[in-house]
Enzyme design. Structure first.
Site, PDB file in Angstrom:
ATOM      1  N   VAL A  33       0.864  -1.170   0.000  1.00  0.00           N
ATOM      2  CA  VAL A  33       0.000   0.000   0.000  1.00  0.00           C
ATOM      3  C   VAL A  33       0.906   1.226   0.000  1.00  0.00           C
ATOM      4  O   VAL A  33       1.885   1.286   0.766  1.00  0.00           O
ATOM      5  CB  VAL A  33      -0.919   0.030   1.236  1.00  0.00           C
ATOM      6  CG1 VAL A  33      -1.782   1.295   1.236  1.00  0.00           C
ATOM      7  CG2 VAL A  33      -1.790  -1.215   1.281  1.00  0.00           C
ATOM      8  N   CYS A  34       0.614   2.166  -0.879  1.00  0.00           N
ATOM      9  CA  CYS A  34       1.351   3.417  -0.934  1.00  0.00           C
ATOM     10  C   CYS A  34       2.849   3.139  -1.115  1.00  0.00           C
ATOM     11  O   CYS A  34       3.245   2.333  -1.959  1.00  0.00           O
ATOM     12  CB  CYS A  34       1.057   4.230   0.325  1.00  0.00           C
ATOM     13  SG  CYS A  34       1.509   5.971   0.232  1.00  0.00           S
ATOM     14  N   SER A  35       3.700   3.763  -0.309  1.00  0.00           N
ATOM     15  CA  SER A  35       5.149   3.618  -0.492  1.00  0.00           C
ATOM     16  C   SER A  35       5.698   2.322   0.082  1.00  0.00           C
ATOM     17  O   SER A  35       6.929   2.122   0.079  1.00  0.00           O
ATOM     18  CB  SER A  35       5.880   4.810   0.138  1.00  0.00           C
ATOM     19  OG  SER A  35       5.596   4.897   1.519  1.00  0.00           O
TER      20      SER A  35
END
Length: 334
Positions: free
Chosen positions: A121-123
């Site tokens: 998720v995300c970075s």
């Protein structure tokens, strides 16, 4: 502290989800998908396997998140053994640093060999990349970090305008709340669309934004004008797409001459007024195609396209597919 066995309380039939925690993790990256999986488990019948979510870290115990909230890791990554259905790695600003959590990638690499799917998720994608799990894969991450991920890991192909991307065993999602979209897509694949729909309804979110859609709207993607007259026109436009939105009309609203308005708008927003309006209409049409049963012709009229043929041409140029094909791919099935 006595460490709990990583599988001691889970049902034999439950799908095992291991979410990785580390200092300064973005808590919503973790909490969003976890809520989706646990809510889905409450909805399925006793005969259907749900999910058992475990929070794993380098050491069990409290983990301080990016916002200072404490969460509790029940097991160390070293103790996570046996098959894992889904390994999920959240992000956080700390993950952008090349030297962040150097002990994590070896654990991720080991566990990936025993997982049905691996997700970020995300970075969190940066941690998967450092574990060598994104080599040759199509991936995404938060739109602010796409260029940096591509620079640090040129062997993967970063798609900057996707909500989530699935490439074989690897799932990656965009910024923060997109982890909910990703988890709902997993629930839909595992338990069916109706369960995913019920989860989305209980969590008060959209069922999911399909993976091929942009991470942000036209107004988010465009820059806001630096001066009030142009900015006020930008704010007014979305609710008046059905009206005459020629340069002359918009210029009158801004109390400017058409020539000065067009020049100022292009300089401050980065696109011409006509192109900006066109993008807003495509975005509005796209939302209606996904969420309503209106005909394509009705939608074309509603969002201000002069003819159905105009909408068809503009839609295909903007999204690569005609409106009917877009609806077939992305609208919820009856």
């Amino acid at each position: 502290m006595r460490e709990r066995s990583s599988g001691s309380i889970r049902s034999q039939s439950a799908r095992r989800v291991v979410i990785v925690a580390f200092p300064e993790v973005q808590i919503l990256d973790l909490a969003g998908p976890s809520s989706v999986f646990t809510t889905a488990s409450r909805l399925v019948s006793p005969k259907q396997p749900g999910y058992h979510v475990e929070i794993a870290a380098l050491r069990p115990g409290p983990v301080v998140t990016e916002g200072g909230v404490l969460l509790h890791a029940t097991v160390s990554l070293e103790r996570v053994r046996g098959p894992v259905d889904t390994l999920l790695v959240p992000g956080g600003e700390v993950t952008l640093r090349r030297d962040a959590e150097p002990a994590l990638p070896p654990h991720l690499r080991r566990l990936a060999g025993h997982c049905r799917r691996v997700a970020s998720v995300c970075s969190g994608s940066f941690l998967l990349a450092r574990a060598g799990l994104l080599d040759g894969k199509r991936v995404t991450t938060h739109w602010l970090a796409c260029d940096e991920l591509q620079r640090q890991h040129p062997s993967c192909k970063v798609l900057g305008d996707q909500i989530f991307v699935r490439d074989g065993q690897i799932w990656t999602s965009a910024g923060v709340t997109s982890g909910i979209d990703l988890a709902l897509a997993m629930v839909e694949e595992d338990l069916g669309r109706e369960v995913a729909r019920q989860v989305a309804r209980l969590l008060v979110v959209y069922l999911r934004r399909p993976g091929g859609q942009s991470q942000f709207s036209v107004q988010m993607a465009s820059q806001w004008a630096s001066r009030a007259p142009i900015r006020e026109v930008q704010e007014w436009l979305p609710e008046h797409l059905r009206e005459d939105l020629s340069v002359e009309t918009l210029a009158r609203r801004a109390a400017m001459s058409p020539r000065n308005f067009a020049r100022a708008f292009s300089a401050q927003v980065g696109v011409t007024p006509a192109r900006y309006v066109e993008r807003l209409r495509v975005e509005a049409a796209r939302a209606s195609l996904e969420a309503t049963q209106q005909t394509v012709k009705e939608i074309a009229t509603e969002v201000g396209f002069s003819t159905l043929e105009t909408m068809h041409r503009v839609f295909k140029r903007a999204l690569g597919v005609p409106p009917a094909e877009y609806r077939r791919r992305f609208a919820p099935r009856a």
